[in-house]
Each structure stands twice: as structure tokens, then as C-alpha cells.
Design an enzyme around this catalytic site. Structure first.
Site, mmCIF file in Angstrom:
data_model
loop_
_atom_site.group_PDB
_atom_site.id
_atom_site.type_symbol
_atom_site.label_atom_id
_atom_site.label_comp_id
_atom_site.label_asym_id
_atom_site.label_seq_id
_atom_site.Cartn_x
_atom_site.Cartn_y
_atom_site.Cartn_z
ATOM 1 N N ASP A 76 2.553 -0.794 11.998
ATOM 2 C CA ASP A 76 2.531 -2.111 12.652
ATOM 3 C C ASP A 76 3.836 -2.887 12.508
ATOM 4 O O ASP A 76 3.828 -4.108 12.619
ATOM 5 C CB ASP A 76 1.361 -2.946 12.108
ATOM 6 C CG ASP A 76 1.455 -3.163 10.612
ATOM 7 O OD1 ASP A 76 2.250 -2.468 9.954
ATOM 8 O OD2 ASP A 76 0.717 -4.021 10.091
ATOM 9 N N GLY A 86 0.827 -1.213 0.000
ATOM 10 C CA GLY A 86 0.000 0.000 0.000
ATOM 11 C C GLY A 86 0.857 1.255 0.000
ATOM 12 O O GLY A 86 1.858 1.319 0.716
ATOM 13 N N THR A 98 4.321 2.379 5.730
ATOM 14 C CA THR A 98 2.932 1.921 5.840
ATOM 15 C C THR A 98 2.198 2.842 6.802
ATOM 16 O O THR A 98 2.754 3.254 7.824
ATOM 17 C CB THR A 98 2.834 0.475 6.359
ATOM 18 O OG1 THR A 98 1.474 0.220 6.748
ATOM 19 C CG2 THR A 98 3.711 0.199 7.575
ATOM 20 N N ARG A 106 1.026 -5.005 -5.188
ATOM 21 C CA ARG A 106 1.147 -6.206 -4.339
ATOM 22 C C ARG A 106 1.357 -7.343 -5.324
ATOM 23 O O ARG A 106 0.497 -7.608 -6.160
ATOM 24 C CB ARG A 106 -0.122 -6.426 -3.523
ATOM 25 C CG ARG A 106 -0.453 -5.249 -2.597
ATOM 26 C CD ARG A 106 -1.581 -5.614 -1.642
ATOM 27 N NE ARG A 106 -2.212 -4.439 -1.052
ATOM 28 C CZ ARG A 106 -1.763 -3.805 0.036
ATOM 29 N NH1 ARG A 106 -0.667 -4.224 0.638
ATOM 30 N NH2 ARG A 106 -2.422 -2.762 0.520
ATOM 31 N N VAL A 126 16.887 8.492 -0.162
ATOM 32 C CA VAL A 126 17.754 7.360 -0.509
ATOM 33 C C VAL A 126 18.567 7.728 -1.755
ATOM 34 O O VAL A 126 19.797 7.545 -1.794
ATOM 35 C CB VAL A 126 16.906 6.083 -0.779
ATOM 36 C CG1 VAL A 126 17.756 4.971 -1.375
ATOM 37 C CG2 VAL A 126 16.235 5.609 0.511
ATOM 38 N N ARG A 186 -25.076 5.051 12.881
ATOM 39 C CA ARG A 186 -24.619 5.285 11.505
ATOM 40 C C ARG A 186 -23.174 4.790 11.365
ATOM 41 O O ARG A 186 -22.437 4.729 12.359
ATOM 42 C CB ARG A 186 -24.626 6.774 11.172
ATOM 43 C CG ARG A 186 -26.000 7.394 11.059
ATOM 44 C CD ARG A 186 -26.750 6.908 9.822
ATOM 45 N NE ARG A 186 -28.002 7.636 9.623
ATOM 46 C CZ ARG A 186 -29.133 7.394 10.268
ATOM 47 N NH1 ARG A 186 -29.197 6.451 11.196
ATOM 48 N NH2 ARG A 186 -30.223 8.105 10.009
ATOM 49 N N ASP A 238 4.605 -4.684 6.127
ATOM 50 C CA ASP A 238 4.853 -6.039 6.599
ATOM 51 C C ASP A 238 5.069 -7.060 5.468
ATOM 52 O O ASP A 238 6.082 -7.767 5.432
ATOM 53 C CB ASP A 238 3.623 -6.417 7.425
ATOM 54 C CG ASP A 238 3.889 -7.559 8.334
ATOM 55 O OD1 ASP A 238 4.801 -7.443 9.151
ATOM 56 O OD2 ASP A 238 3.183 -8.580 8.188
ATOM 57 N N ASP A 286 -0.080 1.894 8.648
ATOM 58 C CA ASP A 286 -0.582 1.078 9.769
ATOM 59 C C ASP A 286 0.266 1.163 11.055
ATOM 60 O O ASP A 286 -0.212 0.808 12.123
ATOM 61 C CB ASP A 286 -0.670 -0.395 9.365
ATOM 62 C CG ASP A 286 -1.691 -0.640 8.273
ATOM 63 O OD1 ASP A 286 -2.405 0.307 7.906
ATOM 64 O OD2 ASP A 286 -1.765 -1.783 7.777
ATOM 65 N N ARG A 300 -5.100 -2.898 8.846
ATOM 66 C CA ARG A 300 -5.586 -4.272 8.634
ATOM 67 C C ARG A 300 -5.561 -5.158 9.877
ATOM 68 O O ARG A 300 -6.588 -5.677 10.276
ATOM 69 C CB ARG A 300 -4.764 -4.922 7.520
ATOM 70 C CG ARG A 300 -5.381 -6.163 6.976
ATOM 71 C CD ARG A 300 -4.679 -6.659 5.745
ATOM 72 N NE ARG A 300 -3.413 -6.002 5.460
ATOM 73 C CZ ARG A 300 -3.004 -5.717 4.233
ATOM 74 N NH1 ARG A 300 -3.758 -5.993 3.213
ATOM 75 N NH2 ARG A 300 -1.836 -5.158 4.050
HETATM 76 O O1 F6P Z 1 -1.412 -2.021 4.774
HETATM 77 C C1 F6P Z 1 -1.893 -0.773 4.481
HETATM 78 C C2 F6P Z 1 -3.370 -0.809 4.224
HETATM 79 O O2 F6P Z 1 -3.731 0.533 3.982
HETATM 80 C C3 F6P Z 1 -4.216 -1.439 5.318
HETATM 81 O O3 F6P Z 1 -4.432 -0.599 6.412
HETATM 82 C C4 F6P Z 1 -5.448 -1.781 4.563
HETATM 83 O O4 F6P Z 1 -6.145 -2.813 5.219
HETATM 84 C C5 F6P Z 1 -4.930 -2.211 3.245
HETATM 85 O O5 F6P Z 1 -3.687 -1.552 3.078
HETATM 86 C C6 F6P Z 1 -5.820 -1.913 2.067
HETATM 87 O O6 F6P Z 1 -5.189 -2.339 0.906
HETATM 88 P P1 F6P Z 1 -5.719 -2.094 -0.571
HETATM 89 O O7 F6P Z 1 -5.450 -0.663 -0.941
HETATM 90 O O8 F6P Z 1 -4.907 -3.030 -1.396
HETATM 91 O O9 F6P Z 1 -7.166 -2.399 -0.563
#
Ligand code: F6P
Length: 326
Positions: free
Chosen positions: A133, A14, A129, A75, A26, A250, A106, A131, A175
Site C-alpha cells: 500500500d 509488521g 510490507t 511498533r 543493504v 463459514r 506506511d 500490504d 489493514r
Molecule cells: O501492515 C501489515 C499488517 O500485516 C496489516 O496487514 C495488518 O493489519 C497488521 O499488519 C497486523 O499487525 P499486527 O501483527 O501488529 O497485529
């Protein structure tokens, strides 16, 4: 390992705001140290198919402020196969690239770890990322910008929540991790954050309702981490409709708005520092590490730790959110 003369750089997984600042750092830091740079487009997919272009310092001009990634990203399923990785290795040899810098999350750094081991090939990872994480670094590139985007969006939704006296479930990304949800909730004064890290320990929704949320308020906002574990905001709203029909509920799913936009100052600075440190790492002979930041110091985290170990949620944050939402 011999001296590194030419590096390849790619972004994978992502996109995250600040990836461009990292590419710039870099590239410029490598050139500053007399190392040639090649930009690899579309992540591992471009590594397999040979979408590669020499990068000079002007290739990265005027990008520090841009979201997304000028190198594009993907990906790549093929890179998960030994055949795909073999093709990628051949590209690197043909191009004379003797080390790689991979910017991603990750999954991307897991790919890097496997490839580096299989071919005994030097790779430096940068945590890119939203996230946040990755284990071993306090922050990842893109997290701060995403958090600010969430904050702006939730502040706006609060106007409707309070005017209509509604209960809102707002789904945020992350995620398998609750960092965006938890810190987003603290930053916007939410009632709760429903996150995967503690989902199985307690029924967070039940706890929320039974503790009498809305005791002192007539509207409520709950941030929910998008995750198979939490089931997401839709599922929780359905439960409320069935189990607690007194609430006017909602759902808002923030979605990819969270990944876009110009990076915050913090993300630009982080990406610049980590990008420069990636080249230092290569010059020092480091390999197969992710460059991270801890207590404002650059650290090198072995891939095996960064991707395999779960980064723990700080329980103090959970407690703060609970205490402040009474
Ligand atoms: O890993 C980054 C992320 O943004 C997650 O938080 C999310 O679940 C996922 O990618 C969404 O991926 P995509 O853009 O491929 O739907």
C-alpha cells in the site's frame, strides 16, 4: 551532506518476507562501497535504547531464504513523541551513524519522514510490507510471498467449500488496502473481493447477492480485506446469516500465516535490487526518499508522497474479477 561513512539499518512495523534479503543487500552493498554498517535491533525502539551491533558481511550470510527479520521489529509508540525522537538522534550521534536505512511500511516511513525533517538527517526508506500500500512503487517487499500464501490457503479451503456447498468469507490482511484481497481473489477464482477502497461507494455484499452469485455454482468464496472499513469477514458473515439465511456460511481468518515463510523468488530479487539501490541513493546524495520499483525500473519517491498519498486500486482488476466470476 558530507560523505556517508557509516549507516544504520533497521526494520520496523509488521515483518514481511524478504526483509532479510533487503538487510543483506543493504549491508553488502554498503560494505562493497567502503561504508561501515551497524544493525539496529527492534526498530525505532532499539534506536532509542541503543540496541546496536556492527555488521560485517558474514552477519548477513544465509539469510536470503529466511522469512521474518534477523533485526527483529516493533511498533514503537515512543518514537512518535519528540522526546523519543530526540533520544534516537542522540544514539545516532553517539554511534557515529551518519545515515539510516529504514525498511518498513506506511507507519515506519511516516516516522522516518518526521525524524528526517526534524533533525535534517538523511534517511532512505525501503518499502517492506505485505500490504503493497505504498504510493510510488508497483510492489512492496513481502507482497508477492503473502499473495502466494493466500493462494495456497484458499485453494485448500475451496475443497471444503465445494464438497459442502458452502459460502466462505476468507479474511486476508491489508489493514487499509485491498491489494491482497483483490489479487488473491483473481488468483484463486473467487466470486468477489470486498475491499476498503470501494466499500463506501457500493454495498458490495448486496451487489454480490443481488447479482445472483452462485448462479452457475454451488459453492462460493469471497475474500475480505481485514479493515475497519469492511468490518472484516465475521461482520459480513453475520449479515448474511441475518439477511440471506439460505446460505450455509463459514468464515476463515488467515491471520499471521500470511506474514511468514520463505520469501518468493520475486521478493528476494526485489529486496536485493531495492537494497542495493538504497546505497546508490545515499552515494548520489539523495535523502528522505523511498526506493521503489515502477515498470521494472528503480525509482526514488519522496517520503511525503510515498506515505501521504493513497496508492490507487487498479479498476481493471476489479472488472476482471467481476467478469470472470459469473
Ligand atoms: O501492515 C501489515 C499488517 O500485516 C496489516 O496487514 C495488518 O493489519 C497488521 O499488519 C497486523 O499487525 P499486527 O501483527 O501488529 O497485529
Amino acid at each position: 551532506m558530507g560523505t556517508v561513512k557509516c549507516i544504520g539499518i533497521l526494520t520496523s512495523g509488521g515483518d514481511a518476507p524478504g526483509m532479510n534479503a533487503a538487510i543483506r543487500a543493504v549491508t553488502r552493498s554498503a560494505i562493497y562501497n567502503g561504508i561501515e554498517v551497524k544493525g539496529i535491533y527492534h526498530g525505532y525502539r532499539g534506536l532509542i535504547s541503543g540496541e546496536i551491533k556492527p555488521f560485517k558481511t558474514e552477519n548477513v550470510s544465509n539469510i536470503i531464504q529466511q522469512g521474518g527479520t534477523i533485526l527483529k521489529t516493533a511498533r514503537c509508540k515512543e518514537f512518535q513523541t519528540p522526546e523519543g525522537r530526540q533520544l534516537a538522534y542522540e544514539t545516532l550521534r553517539n554511534e557515529g551513524i551518519d545515515a539510516l536505512v529504514v525498511i518498513g511500511g506506511d507507519g515506519s516511513l511516516t516516522g522516518a519522514r518526521i525524524f528526517a525533517q526534524e533533525f535534517d538527517y538523511p534517511i532512505i526508506g525501503l518499502p517492506g510490507t505485505i500490504d503493497n500500500d505504498l504510493y510510488g512503487t508497483d510492489l512492496t517487499i513481502g507482497y508477492d510471498t503473502a499473495l502466494n500464501t493466500i493462494m495456497e490457503a484458499v485453494d485448500k479451503i475451496r475443497d471444503t467449500a465445494s464438497s459442502h456447498e458452502r459460502l466462505f468469507f476468507i479474511e486476508v490482511m491489508g489493514r487499509d488496502a485491498g491489494f491482497l484481497a483483490l489479487n488473491g481473489a483473481i488468483a484463486t477464482g473467487c466470486e468477489a473481493a470486498i475491499i476498503p477502497e470501494i466499500y463506501t461507494e457500493i454495498d458490495q455484499l448486496k451487489e454480490l447477492v443481488e447479482n445472483g452469485f452462485r448462479k452457475s455454482k454451488n459453492s462460493s468464496i469471497v475474500l475480505v480485506a481485514e479493515s475497519p472499513t469492511t468490518g472484516g469477514a465475521m461482520q459480513l458473515a453475520e449479515r448474511v446469516k441475518n439477511e440471506y439465511p439460505q446460505y450455509d456460511v463459514r468464515v476463515t481468518i488467515l491471520g499471521h500465516i500470511q506474514r511468514g515463510g520463505s520469501p518468493s523468488a520475486q521478493d528476494r530479487i526485489l529486496a536485493s535490487r531495492l537494497g542495493a539501490a538504497a546505497i546508490d541513493a545515499l552515494l548520489e546524495g539523495q535523502r528522505n526518499v523511498m526506493v521503489g520499483i515502477r515498470n521494472d525500473e528503480i525509482v526514488y519517491v519522496p517520503f511525503s508522497k510515498a506515505v501521504k498519498q493513497d496508492k490507487p486500486i487498479n479498476r481493471e482488476l476489479l472488472d476482471t474479477l467481476r467478469r470472470l466470476s459469473i
